[in-house]
Design a protein around this motif. Structure first.
Motif, mmCIF file in Angstrom:
data_model
loop_
_atom_site.group_PDB
_atom_site.id
_atom_site.type_symbol
_atom_site.label_atom_id
_atom_site.label_comp_id
_atom_site.label_asym_id
_atom_site.label_seq_id
_atom_site.Cartn_x
_atom_site.Cartn_y
_atom_site.Cartn_z
ATOM 1 N N ILE A 142 -31.719 48.790 36.095
ATOM 2 C CA ILE A 142 -31.917 47.599 35.264
ATOM 3 C C ILE A 142 -31.947 46.356 36.158
ATOM 4 O O ILE A 142 -32.787 45.465 35.992
ATOM 5 N N GLN A 143 -31.042 46.315 37.148
ATOM 6 C CA GLN A 143 -30.958 45.134 38.025
ATOM 7 C C GLN A 143 -32.216 44.961 38.878
ATOM 8 O O GLN A 143 -32.489 43.875 39.375
ATOM 9 N N ASN A 192 -32.731 35.609 26.048
ATOM 10 C CA ASN A 192 -32.339 36.588 25.040
ATOM 11 C C ASN A 192 -31.139 36.083 24.226
ATOM 12 O O ASN A 192 -30.931 36.487 23.091
ATOM 13 N N ALA A 243 -34.389 43.314 35.527
ATOM 14 C CA ALA A 243 -33.865 42.296 34.615
ATOM 15 C C ALA A 243 -33.690 40.963 35.344
ATOM 16 O O ALA A 243 -33.214 40.920 36.476
ATOM 17 N N GLY A 290 -38.570 40.925 33.168
ATOM 18 C CA GLY A 290 -38.146 42.257 33.588
ATOM 19 C C GLY A 290 -38.359 43.336 32.533
ATOM 20 O O GLY A 290 -38.373 44.522 32.832
ATOM 21 N N PRO A 339 -35.541 38.861 39.582
ATOM 22 C CA PRO A 339 -34.609 39.905 39.142
ATOM 23 C C PRO A 339 -33.222 39.778 39.766
ATOM 24 O O PRO A 339 -33.040 39.170 40.824
ATOM 25 N N THR A 351 -36.472 44.518 30.286
ATOM 26 C CA THR A 351 -35.379 45.420 29.922
ATOM 27 C C THR A 351 -34.844 45.158 28.515
ATOM 28 O O THR A 351 -34.227 46.043 27.929
ATOM 29 N N ASP A 352 -35.073 43.982 27.976
ATOM 30 C CA ASP A 352 -34.783 43.731 26.560
ATOM 31 C C ASP A 352 -36.067 43.809 25.731
ATOM 32 O O ASP A 352 -36.114 44.459 24.698
ATOM 33 N N ASN A 356 -32.143 37.045 30.636
ATOM 34 C CA ASN A 356 -30.803 37.206 30.072
ATOM 35 C C ASN A 356 -30.429 35.950 29.284
ATOM 36 O O ASN A 356 -29.879 36.024 28.185
#
Ligand code: FES
Ligand code: FES
Lengths: 293, 164
Positions: A105-106, A117, A109, A31, A76, A33-34, A114
């Protein structure tokens, strides 16, 4: 942002080959996002970014009440909470992915991201541990499976070896009389990082009066997510009375070794463990009372 | 060594668009700097403010957290595509009438996200609006006017639907 090449393989073996060849010079993108933030801010370096979202094993999910959930690593968040059967069978996971970042974000991500990370405060990890999830990895050395409870090894660190990637997560089937919940404490209403997070899962017995089995996992109470094994064992065979859930919360505090930081002092975090354990257990029991797969 | 530029074909506001980009470029950068679609704004460039919100394949995303190369063969809607044939969308009209903006930097992101919400949930509760717009930050207006504008837009859309 530093320069890098981009590849988007459509085949898992091709991705493993690329990743193994590039080694530590490559990073995986789901995704983003990180990862995109880390690359942009110089917290992570890569000459090659491998986008894994075109690989079917990673981008797809399958759910059947008899076999459980197989969740591709790049699926996601929204695909979980918008799927009624999955959200009903694994409510702790749905609770967690509904509060990871905001709506934007959802959309991108992933739960797999998650997990990889490996933040001690990650919302989805206690939910996954409470639900008994297993991580399926693939790399140049072949495939292996690791319980999510053993996946994180330190803040931002996990069991993945060089060239190895997370393919999917599997969650065991949810039986009638099972329920789960995830809650976190944050000082704001939305868009924040957990001061403490707790995920609980219970399986009630045939009579639905007693807890047959339980699992409890905590976030932001140590360098990795923690499982409160003793608290869960205490509940087995007991009725979910207020006193028993309170006692489980007290036992859960014993595995918490939080640090004091800007999000809260250690003592406060330990107190929150007791509160959130009790509340998530109560929510899990209530859901268990009505769940039918 | 500069990486080879990638050739991307995608659909933006219903039209097929081609561009060349470096892999490191965000979709936000390309939209603004190369395609002159400056409606989406850069507030934080790290996924916190929502000023860069666009709809990618039907879902609102932060375009600062999307690589432009990832947009290949996608369908993107930006704030520029929201007004139809010169007529403001009810969300835009209600922001205007309700003075739901001051400096306006956050506004395109709010409008794109609010329209995406109403397309999915035509009659949201106040709590649902606040929850869905939690990823959009505004430093000027205060959120109440924004929430009221979205509520008014929802009512206007429902009324228009009933009369048609
Ligand atoms: S600029 Fe993208 S979220 Fe702030
Ligand atoms: S109107 Fe200025 S940031 Fe929202």
């Amino acid at each position: 942002m530093i320069e890098f090449e981009y590849a988007a393989p459509t085949d898992l073996d091709e991705a493993i080959g690329l990743f193994a060849q590039a080694g530590d010079r490559a990073t995986l993108l789901a995704g983003g996002t990180d990862i995109i933030v880390q690359l942009r801010e110089g917290l992570r370096r890569a000459d090659l970014v491998i986008d894994v979202k075109k690989i079917p094993e990673l981008s797809q999910f399958e759910y059947a009440p008899e076999t459980g959930l197989r969740l591709g690593a790049s699926v996601p968040c929204w695909q979980i909470y918008e799927n009624e059967s999955i959200a009903a069978a694994y409510p702790a996971l749905a609770d967690a992915v509904r509060i990871i970042g905001g709506w934007q974000i959802q959309s991108r991500a992933s739960v797999g991201g998650n997990l990889c990370n490996a933040s001690p405060a990650a919302d989805s990890i206690p939910a996954l541990i409470a639900l008994g999830a297993v991580a399926h990895l693939a790399g140049p050395g072949g495939r292996r499976a690791v319980p999510v409870a053993e996946f994180c090894t330190g803040p931002g660190k996990n069991v993945l070896q060089s060239g190895e990637l997370l393919v999917a997560l599997t969650l065991p089937p949810a039986h009638a009389g099972s329920g789960s919940a995830y809650q976190r404490f944050i000082p704001r209403n939305e868009m924040d990082i957990a001061v403490v997070g707790a995920g609980s899962w219970v399986q009630l017995d045939e009579s639905r009066q007693r807890i047959a089995a339980a699992r409890i996992a905590l976030a932001a109470v140590g360098p990795t997510p923690r499982q409160a094994v003793q608290a869960a064992e205490f509940l087995c065979g007991k009725e979910p009375t207020e006193e028993n859930l309170h006692e489980a919360g007290e036992l859960a505090k014993q595995v918490a070794t939080p640090i004091s930081d800007m999000r809260g002092p250690a003592e406060y975090r330990t107190h929150l463990v007791g509160v959130l354990t009790r509340r998530t257990l109560a929510a899990a029991v209530e859901r268990a009372g009505t769940f039918q797969p | 060594m500069t990486p080879v530029k990638k050739h991307v074909t995608t659909k933006i506001n219903g039209e097929s668009v081609e561009f060349l980009c470096e892999p490191r470029q965000s979709l936000l950068e390309v939209l603004r700097d190369d395609l002159a679609l400056t409606g989406c704004k850069e507030g934080c460039n790290n996924g916190n403010c929502g000023a860069c919100t666009v709809v990618l394949n039907g879902r609102p995303v932060n375009s600062c957290l999307v690589l432009a190369v990832e947009a290949a063969d996608a369908s993107i809607e930006t704030v520029e595509g929201i007004a139809e044939q010169g007529h403001l969308d009810p969300v835009q009209q209600c922001f205007l009438e309700g003075a739901a903006l001051q400096c306006g930097i956050c506004t395109p992101g709010f409008i794109v996200a609010a329209k995406a919400l109403l397309d999915k949930n035509p009659d949201p509760t106040e709590a649902e609006i606040r929850f869905s717009l939690a990823g959009n930050l505004c430093r000027c207006t205060g959120y109440d006017k924004i929430i009221r504008a979205v509520q008014a837009a929802a009512q206007a859309r429902l009324a228009a639907q009933q009369s048609s």
